[in-house]
Design a protein around this motif. Structure first.
Motif, mmCIF file in Angstrom:
data_model
loop_
_atom_site.group_PDB
_atom_site.id
_atom_site.type_symbol
_atom_site.label_atom_id
_atom_site.label_comp_id
_atom_site.label_asym_id
_atom_site.label_seq_id
_atom_site.Cartn_x
_atom_site.Cartn_y
_atom_site.Cartn_z
ATOM 1 N N PRO A 91 -1.849 36.300 1.198
ATOM 2 C CA PRO A 91 -2.709 36.174 0.252
ATOM 3 C C PRO A 91 -2.900 37.021 -0.860
ATOM 4 C CG PRO A 91 -3.787 36.619 2.497
ATOM 5 C CD PRO A 91 -2.201 36.609 2.631
ATOM 6 N N GLU A 92 -2.755 38.251 -0.532
ATOM 7 C CA GLU A 92 -2.781 39.276 -1.838
ATOM 8 C C GLU A 92 -1.653 39.042 -2.665
ATOM 9 O OE1 GLU A 92 -2.677 40.009 1.483
ATOM 10 O OE2 GLU A 92 -4.622 41.345 1.990
ATOM 11 N N THR A 93 -0.620 38.667 -2.429
ATOM 12 C CA THR A 93 0.469 38.274 -3.180
ATOM 13 C C THR A 93 0.220 37.193 -4.061
ATOM 14 O OG1 THR A 93 1.980 39.073 -1.402
ATOM 15 C CG2 THR A 93 3.102 37.893 -3.453
ATOM 16 N N GLU A 94 -0.347 36.150 -3.400
ATOM 17 C CA GLU A 94 -0.934 34.852 -4.192
ATOM 18 C C GLU A 94 -1.749 35.054 -4.979
ATOM 19 O OE1 GLU A 94 -2.784 32.205 -1.527
ATOM 20 O OE2 GLU A 94 -3.638 30.869 -2.995
ATOM 21 N N ALA A 95 -2.871 36.057 -4.710
ATOM 22 C CA ALA A 95 -3.836 36.586 -6.008
ATOM 23 C C ALA A 95 -3.202 37.107 -6.973
ATOM 24 C CB ALA A 95 -4.978 37.099 -5.155
ATOM 25 N N TYR A 96 -2.399 38.162 -6.997
ATOM 26 C CA TYR A 96 -1.996 38.612 -8.151
ATOM 27 C C TYR A 96 -0.804 38.011 -8.872
ATOM 28 C CZ TYR A 96 2.122 40.803 -5.621
ATOM 29 O OH TYR A 96 3.307 41.201 -5.091
ATOM 30 N N THR A 97 -0.109 37.113 -8.180
ATOM 31 C CA THR A 97 0.730 36.116 -8.810
ATOM 32 C C THR A 97 0.031 35.265 -9.664
ATOM 33 O OG1 THR A 97 2.372 36.249 -7.006
ATOM 34 C CG2 THR A 97 2.819 34.628 -8.587
ATOM 35 N N LEU A 98 -1.061 34.511 -9.271
ATOM 36 C CA LEU A 98 -1.682 33.507 -9.998
ATOM 37 C C LEU A 98 -2.390 34.268 -11.318
ATOM 38 C CD1 LEU A 98 -3.688 31.402 -7.540
ATOM 39 C CD2 LEU A 98 -2.021 31.010 -9.087
ATOM 40 N N HIS A 99 -3.016 35.619 -10.933
ATOM 41 C CA HIS A 99 -3.659 36.455 -12.067
ATOM 42 C C HIS A 99 -2.426 36.771 -13.178
ATOM 43 C CE1 HIS A 99 -6.085 39.244 -14.274
ATOM 44 N NE2 HIS A 99 -5.128 40.158 -14.163
ATOM 45 N N LEU A 100 -1.126 36.970 -12.637
ATOM 46 C CA LEU A 100 -0.005 37.227 -13.630
ATOM 47 C C LEU A 100 0.217 36.301 -14.470
ATOM 48 C CD1 LEU A 100 1.828 39.784 -14.067
ATOM 49 C CD2 LEU A 100 3.248 38.587 -12.262
ATOM 50 N N ALA A 101 0.087 35.062 -13.681
ATOM 51 C CA ALA A 101 0.573 33.684 -14.607
ATOM 52 C C ALA A 101 -0.421 33.498 -15.805
ATOM 53 C CB ALA A 101 0.743 32.690 -13.648
ATOM 54 N N THR A 102 -1.831 33.694 -15.455
ATOM 55 C CA THR A 102 -2.755 33.651 -16.503
ATOM 56 C C THR A 102 -2.426 34.700 -17.663
ATOM 57 O OG1 THR A 102 -4.208 34.512 -14.788
ATOM 58 C CG2 THR A 102 -4.716 32.235 -15.321
ATOM 59 N N LEU A 103 -2.152 35.885 -17.309
ATOM 60 C CA LEU A 103 -1.869 36.895 -18.257
ATOM 61 C C LEU A 103 -0.812 36.412 -18.957
ATOM 62 C CD1 LEU A 103 -2.309 40.469 -16.366
ATOM 63 C CD2 LEU A 103 -3.860 39.324 -18.028
ATOM 64 N N LEU A 104 0.437 35.888 -18.371
ATOM 65 C CA LEU A 104 1.526 35.573 -19.289
ATOM 66 C C LEU A 104 1.199 34.707 -20.089
ATOM 67 C CD1 LEU A 104 4.526 36.115 -16.662
ATOM 68 C CD2 LEU A 104 3.940 37.570 -18.603
ATOM 69 N N SER A 105 0.395 33.632 -19.823
ATOM 70 C CA SER A 105 0.479 32.428 -20.528
ATOM 71 C C SER A 105 -0.666 32.513 -21.641
ATOM 72 C CB SER A 105 0.067 31.153 -19.863
ATOM 73 O OG SER A 105 -1.132 31.568 -18.933
ATOM 74 N N GLN A 106 -1.583 33.672 -21.393
ATOM 75 C CA GLN A 106 -3.047 33.635 -22.310
ATOM 76 C C GLN A 106 -2.689 35.016 -23.211
ATOM 77 O OE1 GLN A 106 -6.312 33.854 -20.199
ATOM 78 N NE2 GLN A 106 -6.275 31.584 -19.511
ATOM 79 N N SER A 107 -2.146 35.929 -23.003
ATOM 80 C CA SER A 107 -2.358 37.190 -23.572
ATOM 81 C C SER A 107 -1.357 37.080 -25.026
ATOM 82 C CB SER A 107 -1.627 38.202 -22.953
ATOM 83 O OG SER A 107 -0.212 38.109 -22.531
ATOM 84 N N GLN A 108 -0.331 36.039 -25.089
ATOM 85 C CA GLN A 108 0.512 36.108 -26.309
ATOM 86 C C GLN A 108 0.133 35.102 -27.081
ATOM 87 O OE1 GLN A 108 3.494 36.166 -23.209
ATOM 88 N NE2 GLN A 108 4.590 37.659 -24.116
ATOM 89 N N HIS A 109 -0.109 35.528 -28.334
ATOM 90 C CA HIS A 109 -0.406 34.454 -29.489
ATOM 91 C C HIS A 109 0.525 34.849 -30.689
ATOM 92 C CE1 HIS A 109 -3.510 32.270 -27.539
ATOM 93 N NE2 HIS A 109 -3.922 33.539 -27.103
ATOM 94 N N PRO A 110 1.439 34.249 -31.076
ATOM 95 C CA PRO A 110 1.574 32.707 -30.734
ATOM 96 C C PRO A 110 2.483 32.834 -29.354
ATOM 97 C CG PRO A 110 3.068 33.496 -32.613
ATOM 98 C CD PRO A 110 2.120 34.576 -32.384
ATOM 99 N N PRO A 111 2.745 31.756 -28.814
ATOM 100 C CA PRO A 111 3.546 31.860 -27.510
ATOM 101 C C PRO A 111 4.858 32.056 -27.856
ATOM 102 C CG PRO A 111 2.806 29.443 -28.101
ATOM 103 C CD PRO A 111 1.972 30.350 -28.814
#
Lengths: 219, 320
Positions: B95-115
């Motif tokens: 579950p720890e791996t699951e938690a940071y992977t989901l966090h990582l996915a939101t970071l990757l998709s939201q942090s960069q503008h423009p995509p």
């Protein structure tokens, strides 16, 4: 017994007798949509909509797990999610599935239902759904009681007629006894279901503030 | 492990089911025994088979009661919104791996503008392939279709690679090859390769073929890894019995020394060596607890001073 007629009712309304008189057929799609209704439309209309999740800023979320080592060293199967609604102090917990993602959603659904119940009382969705289920169970129980009463009466009549017809009557009695056993069981089942529905949910156990969801949601 | 009171077994028989009592030695308490019994029954209900359901439940409960992890008994583990297949011989996703992977996915998709025009990700020691698969799913849903995704997973174990491929086959969010292909610059791919990360040819021949070159190293946005990190003493004492007896040691600990560091930190040394050559924009490595995290951070400092790279380490502790 009346269900087929109920489902036909909207069809008749749609088609209208005047149209039938003029020989104009209703559009086939309308007929198809109406004819395949499986549930009674009246109940569905009255149900209030599913309440919306409260905003995330009002929720305190915690994942219940023991202290001690984590990661590769242990292998947990429990992924329970507990939510606390900060303004009201309501606590709900879900361990319905093995998936934490699912449990988070189920816990939010449950919290939304409880808040709805708190705000709207007897008009809330949980209360209305509970009422409907209770009524349905009661009518089912009534029907089954009526049916077996009738069967018992028939048996009595036949028993009077075939008093001397030894073996045949005996056989029939046996069969009827079996039926009665069935009724008893059904009655018990109904009792259990009633208990659940008065609590307003699908197999949910309710304590004063903490609510644990152990079953998968109806989807 | 403390002894279970016999009365607890009687309570389980009386209040839940004799099957729950059979699960107790593995589950250790009534609540989790009841939960696991329910999940086993649901699994049997949801999967059709010619074997009668009662017998199947009984067989699975017997297996679980003997200490086999539930994920191997049922064959799956939920990971994000995916059901990752699990087989003996491959580490079960945590579950720890699951938690940071989901966090990582939101970071990757939201942090960069423009995509970004494209994102390339490398996962070392991929196991079931859960990390790259969840990233692929999450990024596929959240990024605009103009962003290409180039994801690769590497593992030494053939069993892990075949399972990862099976999982990818089962959870493929991408359109089937028969449908009109996207233009080559907008493709989204995930591939698994079987090789040792200590192999000398990894850096010289395999990786340059997977990722395009950039000015400094290879064009890699993220290097992620959940390597074996348990020390020999922790493996003997702090590791759960089910893990020690049923999960692959290959994925949990590394026993030999390599150069100057402790055996349990060898993988981090090699990962940092790889990172120093590839120069990825971000690095994420799972570590086992605070002490190891501190050692790895010190190691990152040493590598960046030695090689002049910008060490952007992002350790993930597992509160042990």
């Amino acid at each position: 017994m009346f269900r087929p007629f109920l489902s036909l009712r909207p069809l008749l309304r749609l088609a209208g007798f005047s149209a039938a008189h003029n020989g104009v057929l209703p559009p086939s799609s309308a007929v198809a949509a109406a004819a395949f209704t499986t549930s009674t439309a009246t109940n569905l209309k009255q149900l209030p909509p599913r309440p919306k999740h409260p905003p995330e800023s009002e929720i305190e979320e915690s994942f219940l797990k023991g202290s001690g080592p984590g990661g590769q060293k242990i292998n947990k199967t429990n992924s329970a999610v507990q939510l606390k609604h900060l303004p009201t102090g309501i606590v709900v917990k879900s361990q319905a599935t093995r998936s934490r993602t699912q449990n988070r959603k189920i816990a939010r659904d449950l919290l939304a239902l409880r808040l709805d119940e708190l705000a709207n009382g007897s008009q809330s969705r949980a209360a209305v759904v509970g009422d409907v289920k209770q009524k349905r169970a009661a009518s089912k129980a009534k029907k089954s009681r009526r049916k077996y009463k009738k069967l018992a009466e028939e048996k009595e009549k036949k028993g009077n007629v075939k008093e001397e017809g030894g073996r045949l009557a005996g056989e029939e009695e046996e069969w009827l006894e079996e039926e009665e056993d069935g009724e008893e069981e059904e009655g018990k089942d109904e009792g259990g279901r009633k208990e659940v529905t008065t609590l307003g949910g699908t197999g949910t156990k309710r304590a004063t503030i903490v609510e644990v969801e152990n079953t998968r949601n109806e989807r | 492990m403390p002894r279970l009171r016999p009365s607890l077994f009687w309570q389980a028989r009386r209040e839940i089911s004799p099957l729950a009592a059979q699960l107790l030695p593995a589950c250790r308490d009534l609540e989790s025994a009841a939960n696991e019994l329910r999940w086993i029954r649901e699994h049997v209900q949801d999967t059709p088979s010619s074997v009668p359901p009662g017998l199947r439940v009984w067989n699975l409960v017997e297996k679980r009661g003997k200490g086999v992890p539930l994920q191997y008994v049922l064959g799956t583990q939920p990971f994000g919104n995916l059901e990752i297949q699990c087989r003996p011989g491959v580490l079960i996703p945590r579950p720890e791996t699951e938690a940071y992977t989901l966090h990582l996915a939101t970071l990757l998709s939201q942090s960069q503008h423009p995509p970004p025009h494209s994102l390339s990700i490398l996962d070392l020691c991929t196991g079931t392939g859960c990390i790259p698969l969840l990233l692929l799913h999450a990024l596929h849903a959240s990024l605009p279709p103009t962003t290409a995704l180039n994801i690769h997973g590497i593992d030494i174990s053939p069993a892990a690679i075949s399972l990862a491929r099976a999982n990818h086959h089962q959870h493929n969010p991408l359109p089937a090859p028969a449908s009109p292909p996207l233009s080559p610059s907008h493709q989204r791919t995930l591939t698994f390769h079987q090789t040792s990360i200590f192999s000398p040819t990894l850096l010289s021949s395999l990786l340059p073929t997977l990722f395009p070159r950039s000015s400094s190293g290879l064009d890699l946005d993220l290097l992620v890894s959940n390597p074996p990190y348990i020390s020999a003493s922790d493996f003997a004492r702090a590791t759960a019995r089910a893990v020690r007896n049923h999960e692959p040691r290959l994925a949990l600990r590394y026993a030999a020394r390599w150069g100057w560091c402790r055996p349990e930190d060898v993988f981090y040394a090699r990962l940092l060596e790889i990172a120093a050559v590839l120069k990825p924009k971000r690095v994420l490595m799972e570590v086992g607890g605070m002490e190891q995290a501190l050692r790895v951070v010190r190691m990152v400092g040493r590598f960046s001073s030695l090689l002049g790279g910008d060490g952007d380490g992002d350790g993930d502790g597992d509160g042990s």
